[in-house]
Design an enzyme around this catalytic site. Sequence first.
Site, PDB file in Angstrom:
ATOM      1  N   ARG A  28     -11.701  -2.942   1.289  1.00 17.93           N
ATOM      2  CA  ARG A  28     -10.817  -2.287   2.264  1.00 17.93           C
ATOM      3  C   ARG A  28     -10.123  -3.292   3.192  1.00 17.93           C
ATOM      4  NH1 ARG A  28     -11.447   3.317   3.422  1.00 17.93           N
ATOM      5  NH2 ARG A  28     -12.221   4.320   1.557  1.00 17.93           N
ATOM      6  N   ARG A  32      -6.789  -0.055   8.435  1.00 19.32           N
ATOM      7  CA  ARG A  32      -6.443   0.297   9.827  1.00 19.32           C
ATOM      8  C   ARG A  32      -6.876  -0.702  10.887  1.00 19.32           C
ATOM      9  NH1 ARG A  32      -8.988   6.029   8.980  1.00 19.32           N
ATOM     10  NH2 ARG A  32     -10.116   4.616   7.612  1.00 19.32           N
ATOM     11  N   ARG A  41       1.992   1.993   7.873  1.00 25.16           N
ATOM     12  CA  ARG A  41       1.420   3.315   7.584  1.00 25.16           C
ATOM     13  C   ARG A  41       2.215   4.389   8.312  1.00 25.16           C
ATOM     14  NH1 ARG A  41      -0.600   7.736   6.949  1.00 25.16           N
ATOM     15  NH2 ARG A  41      -2.791   8.349   6.902  1.00 25.16           N
ATOM     16  N   ASP A  78      -5.790   4.239  -3.998  1.00 25.89           N
ATOM     17  CA  ASP A  78      -7.008   4.971  -3.662  1.00 25.89           C
ATOM     18  C   ASP A  78      -7.642   5.498  -4.941  1.00 25.89           C
ATOM     19  OD1 ASP A  78      -8.395   6.020  -1.025  1.00 25.89           O
ATOM     20  OD2 ASP A  78      -8.601   7.584  -2.539  1.00 25.89           O
ATOM     21  N   TYR A 154     -15.826  14.190  -5.040  1.00 29.90           N
ATOM     22  CA  TYR A 154     -14.722  14.674  -4.199  1.00 29.90           C
ATOM     23  C   TYR A 154     -14.001  15.843  -4.863  1.00 29.90           C
ATOM     24  CZ  TYR A 154     -15.323  10.571  -1.234  1.00 29.90           C
ATOM     25  OH  TYR A 154     -15.833   9.643  -0.368  1.00 29.90           O
TER      26      TYR A 154
HETATM   27  O1  CP3 Z   1      -9.869  -2.223  -0.540  1.00 25.94           O
HETATM   28  C1  CP3 Z   1      -8.645  -2.113  -0.299  1.00 25.94           C
HETATM   29  O2  CP3 Z   1      -8.084  -2.679   0.653  1.00 25.94           O
HETATM   30  C2  CP3 Z   1      -7.794  -1.334  -1.292  1.00 25.94           C
HETATM   31  C3  CP3 Z   1      -7.546   0.005  -0.933  1.00 25.94           C
HETATM   32  C4  CP3 Z   1      -8.584   1.102  -1.056  1.00 25.94           C
HETATM   33  C5  CP3 Z   1      -8.456   2.291  -0.309  1.00 25.94           C
HETATM   34  N1  CP3 Z   1      -9.403   3.162  -0.753  1.00 25.94           N
HETATM   35  C6  CP3 Z   1      -7.454   2.534   0.729  1.00 25.94           C
HETATM   36  C7  CP3 Z   1      -7.684   3.600   1.719  1.00 25.94           C
HETATM   37  C8  CP3 Z   1      -9.681   1.246  -1.897  1.00 25.94           C
HETATM   38  C9  CP3 Z   1     -10.298   0.248  -2.871  1.00 25.94           C
HETATM   39  C10 CP3 Z   1     -10.178   2.559  -1.703  1.00 25.94           C
HETATM   40  C11 CP3 Z   1     -11.307   3.116  -2.463  1.00 25.94           C
HETATM   41  C12 CP3 Z   1     -11.900   4.386  -2.066  1.00 25.94           C
HETATM   42  N2  CP3 Z   1     -11.245   5.512  -1.610  1.00 25.94           N
HETATM   43  C13 CP3 Z   1     -13.268   4.708  -2.194  1.00 25.94           C
HETATM   44  C14 CP3 Z   1     -14.329   3.817  -2.778  1.00 25.94           C
HETATM   45  C15 CP3 Z   1     -14.691   2.675  -1.902  1.00 25.94           C
HETATM   46  C16 CP3 Z   1     -15.310   3.054  -0.575  1.00 25.94           C
HETATM   47  O3  CP3 Z   1     -14.800   2.543   0.430  1.00 25.94           O
HETATM   48  O4  CP3 Z   1     -16.306   3.752  -0.574  1.00 25.94           O
HETATM   49  C17 CP3 Z   1     -13.441   6.024  -1.741  1.00 25.94           C
HETATM   50  C18 CP3 Z   1     -14.740   6.798  -1.675  1.00 25.94           C
HETATM   51  C19 CP3 Z   1     -12.148   6.526  -1.385  1.00 25.94           C
HETATM   52  C20 CP3 Z   1     -11.782   7.882  -0.927  1.00 25.94           C
HETATM   53  C21 CP3 Z   1     -11.200   7.859   0.421  1.00 25.94           C
HETATM   54  N3  CP3 Z   1      -9.923   7.399   0.719  1.00 25.94           N
HETATM   55  C22 CP3 Z   1     -11.800   8.270   1.636  1.00 25.94           C
HETATM   56  C23 CP3 Z   1     -13.208   8.797   1.758  1.00 25.94           C
HETATM   57  C24 CP3 Z   1     -10.870   8.043   2.642  1.00 25.94           C
HETATM   58  C25 CP3 Z   1     -11.018   8.447   4.087  1.00 25.94           C
HETATM   59  C26 CP3 Z   1     -11.946   7.568   4.813  1.00 25.94           C
HETATM   60  C27 CP3 Z   1     -11.184   6.529   5.547  1.00 25.94           C
HETATM   61  O5  CP3 Z   1     -11.579   5.351   5.485  1.00 25.94           O
HETATM   62  O6  CP3 Z   1     -10.218   6.918   6.188  1.00 25.94           O
HETATM   63  C28 CP3 Z   1      -9.712   7.479   2.066  1.00 25.94           C
HETATM   64  C29 CP3 Z   1      -8.479   7.045   2.749  1.00 25.94           C
HETATM   65  C30 CP3 Z   1      -8.118   5.600   2.636  1.00 25.94           C
HETATM   66  N4  CP3 Z   1      -8.118   4.888   1.479  1.00 25.94           N
HETATM   67  C31 CP3 Z   1      -7.662   4.752   3.686  1.00 25.94           C
HETATM   68  C32 CP3 Z   1      -7.386   3.513   3.125  1.00 25.94           C
HETATM   69  C33 CP3 Z   1      -6.842   2.311   3.815  1.00 25.94           C
HETATM   70  C34 CP3 Z   1      -7.441   5.191   5.136  1.00 25.94           C
HETATM   71  C35 CP3 Z   1      -6.261   6.109   5.162  1.00 25.94           C
HETATM   72  C36 CP3 Z   1      -5.308   5.859   6.281  1.00 25.94           C
HETATM   73  O7  CP3 Z   1      -4.708   4.773   6.379  1.00 25.94           O
HETATM   74  O8  CP3 Z   1      -5.123   6.805   7.042  1.00 25.94           O
END
Ligand code: CP3
Length: 348
Positions: A28, A32, A41, A78, A154
């Site tokens: 990640r 943010r 964003r 994602d 999910y």
């Molecule tokens: O690692 C990176 O920088 C690449 C981008 C990446 C995102 N999601 C961007 C993201 C990766 C590799 C993921 C994987 C992901 N997404 C997983 C597996 C890895 C983990 O962290 O457990 C899971 C379970 C998800 C599903 C998901 N997407 C959730 C549960 C959420 C909300 C939680 C949160 O952190 O906000 C997201 C949204 C998300 N995916 C964001 C980002 C940067 C935040 C969204 C935003 O900018 O508002």
Amino acid sequence: MTRSSASSAFLDVLAGRSQNVPPIWMMRQAGRYLPEYRELRAKAGGFLDLCFTPEFAAEVTLQPIRRFQFDAAIIFSDILVIPYALGRAVRFEAGEGPRLDPLDTPELIATLKREADFATLEPVYEALRRVRAELDRNVALIGFCGAPWTVATYMVAGQGTPDQAPARLMAYRHPDAFADIIDALVENSVRYLLGQLKAGADALQIFDTWAGVLSPREFARWSIEPTRRIVAGIRKEVPDAKIIGFPRGAGALLPAYVEATGVDAVSIDWAAEPELIRERVQSKVAVQGNLDPLALIAGGAALDRAVDDVLENFARGRLIFNLGHGILPETPIAHVERMIARVRAYRG
Ligand code: CP3
């Protein structure tokens, strides 16, 4: 197939050659905690618009590389783009996490498409091509997908839950219907990951964030077996593809996961027991991890100690320094800089 143009410390570790100074990136790392991410964003509108606009996705992928010179970039996307391409409704509401239309009865599961609409995913490939063209050769580019189990949790619940009870119940009550979701995810994930390799990814990571809630029997069926099938499906087309698995929370089940799936590396969380990892995991594959993201928020002496623990535990073998899970939005940038400096100052 356009194969890797990178030659990097990160890829060397995946190929079995440990480095004096471990390569480093963060799960990640585009997100943010970075002001430049928050700015883009806001401009993009929705989160999926950010993922599916190649110019934006490429830019946020590169932001942490410019700022911190990490050894690897991970394409900004994602894990839920696959359910989206399978025609499921996927929404990201500010501060709430993802929302999907639940797939919580066998009747609903019977309506699930088997084949994703790959035109939807084309912008991800375009973002990969753009990033690979801009990255230095010594920075690797990682493509990824969610593991079928985690993506299915999910899809079934329609949202994240603390213990993934809805998917676990579905898997006990209706294993055949649940297996239909898993099979659709396996097949489409293989195709999606092959597309990412073709578009310029140098390595792949499979995120099984919720592997740790499964009993050993269910873990073998819903985490190990689908991941093994994905790895085999990719290697059939690209025999030397480099693949990292992340079965978060797998604990003592990690050796079995490594043995059965055939991954080149596993990402481990901070609760992993060092001796077990060294003797039964790192002896076979590379290890990636495993700093507690909360130590990174804490900073100071607690952070230094946590960084040193990772290095002392694992840097004598094949190690890619990383966090044990994604960086949290409240993390101070100065702490990230401090962590990187300490890792790069390491001299065995
Ligand atoms: O690692 C990176 O920088 C690449 C981008 C990446 C995102 N999601 C961007 C993201 C990766 C590799 C993921 C994987 C992901 N997404 C997983 C597996 C890895 C983990 O962290 O457990 C899971 C379970 C998800 C599903 C998901 N997407 C959730 C549960 C959420 C909300 C939680 C949160 O952190 O906000 C997201 C949204 C998300 N995916 C964001 C980002 C940067 C935040 C969204 C935003 O900018 O508002």
